[in-house]
Write a protein that holds these residues in place. Sequence first.
Motif, short mmCIF file in Angstrom:
data_model
loop_
_atom_site.label_atom_id
_atom_site.label_comp_id
_atom_site.label_asym_id
_atom_site.label_seq_id
_atom_site.Cartn_x
_atom_site.Cartn_y
_atom_site.Cartn_z
N GLN B 79 7.45 -4.16 2.38
CA GLN B 79 7.10 -4.16 0.95
C GLN B 79 5.81 -3.39 0.68
O GLN B 79 5.42 -3.22 -0.47
N TRP B 80 5.11 -2.98 1.71
CA TRP B 80 3.76 -2.41 1.54
C TRP B 80 3.74 -0.91 1.79
O TRP B 80 2.68 -0.31 1.77
N ASP B 90 0.41 2.36 9.00
CA ASP B 90 -0.86 2.55 8.30
C ASP B 90 -1.56 1.19 8.32
O ASP B 90 -1.15 0.27 7.60
N ILE B 92 -4.22 0.11 7.12
CA ILE B 92 -4.85 -0.32 5.87
C ILE B 92 -3.80 -0.87 4.90
O ILE B 92 -4.04 -1.84 4.20
N ALA B 93 -2.61 -0.25 4.91
CA ALA B 93 -1.56 -0.73 4.01
C ALA B 93 -0.89 -1.98 4.55
O ALA B 93 -0.36 -2.78 3.78
N GLU B 95 0.11 -5.52 5.51
CA GLU B 95 -0.33 -6.81 4.97
C GLU B 95 -0.35 -7.88 6.06
O GLU B 95 -0.86 -8.97 5.85
N GLY B 96 0.22 -7.57 7.22
CA GLY B 96 0.28 -8.56 8.30
C GLY B 96 1.35 -9.62 8.06
O GLY B 96 1.19 -10.76 8.49
N CYS B 97 2.45 -9.25 7.37
CA CYS B 97 3.47 -10.25 7.03
C CYS B 97 4.43 -10.49 8.19
O CYS B 97 5.12 -11.50 8.20
N GLY B 98 4.51 -9.53 9.12
CA GLY B 98 5.34 -9.75 10.31
C GLY B 98 6.82 -9.50 10.12
O GLY B 98 7.60 -9.70 11.06
N ALA B 137 -12.73 -2.75 4.73
CA ALA B 137 -11.32 -2.57 4.36
C ALA B 137 -10.43 -3.68 4.93
O ALA B 137 -9.23 -3.52 5.01
N GLU B 138 -11.01 -4.81 5.31
CA GLU B 138 -10.23 -5.90 5.86
C GLU B 138 -9.78 -6.88 4.79
O GLU B 138 -10.35 -6.94 3.71
N GLU B 139 -8.77 -7.67 5.18
CA GLU B 139 -8.31 -8.72 4.29
C GLU B 139 -8.82 -10.06 4.81
O GLU B 139 -9.67 -10.09 5.68
#
Lengths: 286, 295
Positions: B79-80, B90, B92-93, B95-98, B137-139
């Motif tokens: 989705q990202w 990428d 940065i893009a 989201e770490g959703c797995g 640039a981290e979440e």
Amino acid sequence: MIISVASGKGGTGKTMVATNLALALDRKVQLLDCDVEEPNAHLFVQAAFDHRETVTTPVPKIDQRRCTQCGECEQICQFKAIAVLPDTDALTFPELCHSCGGCWTVCPENAISLDQRELGVIETGHRNGIFFAHGRLRIGEAMAPPLIRAVRATALPDRPTIIDAPPGTSCPVIAAMKDTDVVLLVTEPTPFGLHDLQLAVGAVRILDIPCALVINRQGAGDDRVLQYALQEKIPVLMEIPFDRRFAEIYSRGEMLIEAMPVWAPRFRALYRQIETLVVYRKAAAR
Amino acid sequence: MKELVVISGKGGTGKTSLLAAFASMASRMALCDADVDAADLHLIVAPAVRERHSFTSGHRAVIDPDRCTACGICVELCQWRAIRADFTIDPIACEGCGVCHYLCPEGAVDFPENRCGEWYLSDTRFGPMVHARLGIAEENSGKLVSLVRREARHLGETGGLELILTDGPPGIGCPVIAAIGGADAVLIVTEPTLSGIHDLQRVAGLADHFKVPAMISVNKHDLNPEMTTRIETYAETSGLVLAGNVPFDPQFTKAMVQGMTIFEQGGSSPATEAVRELWQRVCAKLGLTAPSVCE
């Protein structure tokens, strides 16, 4: 050309620079206020809004009659937005959902359908031929980036874009700066201004975007920001002196270029310099 | 033990300078910098780092080129738009959703933990301090905010302290929500500008949403007396406590340049007196006994 106006530290004058830059130009531009947590540009631009829309994001809704509590959705969810517990219906926590689509993709029973969580609203309008858009994050909503992307998606394709970015260096400002042609960093000559500028420059460099500097309230602190800019070869395109009158103009919600018209040609010159910087950078990249 | 979180909605209203001045008047107190995204308090209180810890949170996808068959399923699912045309990610893009990791038919997507910052336990001339630095640039800034507040509370409880003074982030999004939940009170530092009023109303709405009692201070109140009156009227009609205003004073910036609080800079001024009175009212509201905490 897309210019994002960012800062690291809050309250350095991003909105003042972005709005004056947009309204000083004698051509059709668009201004997108991407500080969706605390949008302020509309207070100065006073656009007539003609469109308002609620932005939502999909979140899971579990059909309990179909759910067999196999737990696959809970396993794939990285954000703890689903809990499958023994002896009770599977639970969802929509506020934690990032809308990745994992749960409704993996569910073997097709028991998950889409519900919507409201992120906020976007409003668009015009003033003097300028297209203006902003987003307002719903109070209590944690995730700004998807709404920022929705504001950016309203941009018209045919004209220069100025983006008023949120403060900081994490995901919201990245969403506002990503894929822009140049970042105009607004800072103040103080230790806080310098420290947060260095963080912002780090973010801009990770994104590989050229940047330039506006120093606001020049004279209020020391010259370490200027020294840093020289050392890092970041062009300083404008210095706005520290003057209580400017703060008073801003406090009333007035535009600097209207209260002190001498600043209008200066903002036009700023725009030309930014344009030149982008052209050179693109030529150098080729 | 009480926790006071200083927030502002709008950035740059002076919350960190005021908080540092409060710290110099308080005793049996720990400092907590919850503005992990652009932390500045350390520039005044000069913490000596006692302990340094890495902060890992969430995961990032990495595609193993040897196992990837370029089938494109991950591109469709992401989705990202984080998967590039050459099947690299990428970061940065991402989201770490797995989703790509779990659903890749070849098992070609690794999902290592993400080290996204550091947090520190330090000593300052005013008391102990917990602070952090989120990677650029981290979440997950909200999680790091929760972590520093938890550590500060632990510090306070084990050390028998009376107060945690927390410097909050600007805005109303995830880090602010993480910074104010469960606090005893927030002090909203605002300024008498149109933007200040607008942002104050949103952040006061957030405090109300999470049922945290809010106090208000108008910094630089003499910059625009009419706007200051508007803020006071708003506060009264909204049941917010007016804790005292502070006049415009360039000494705040001069002190900051020297790494000092406005009191350490020396001399008494209308601004220093106003900050003193503001602190007394905040202490009274928190139920802290003035002599032990407010000198």
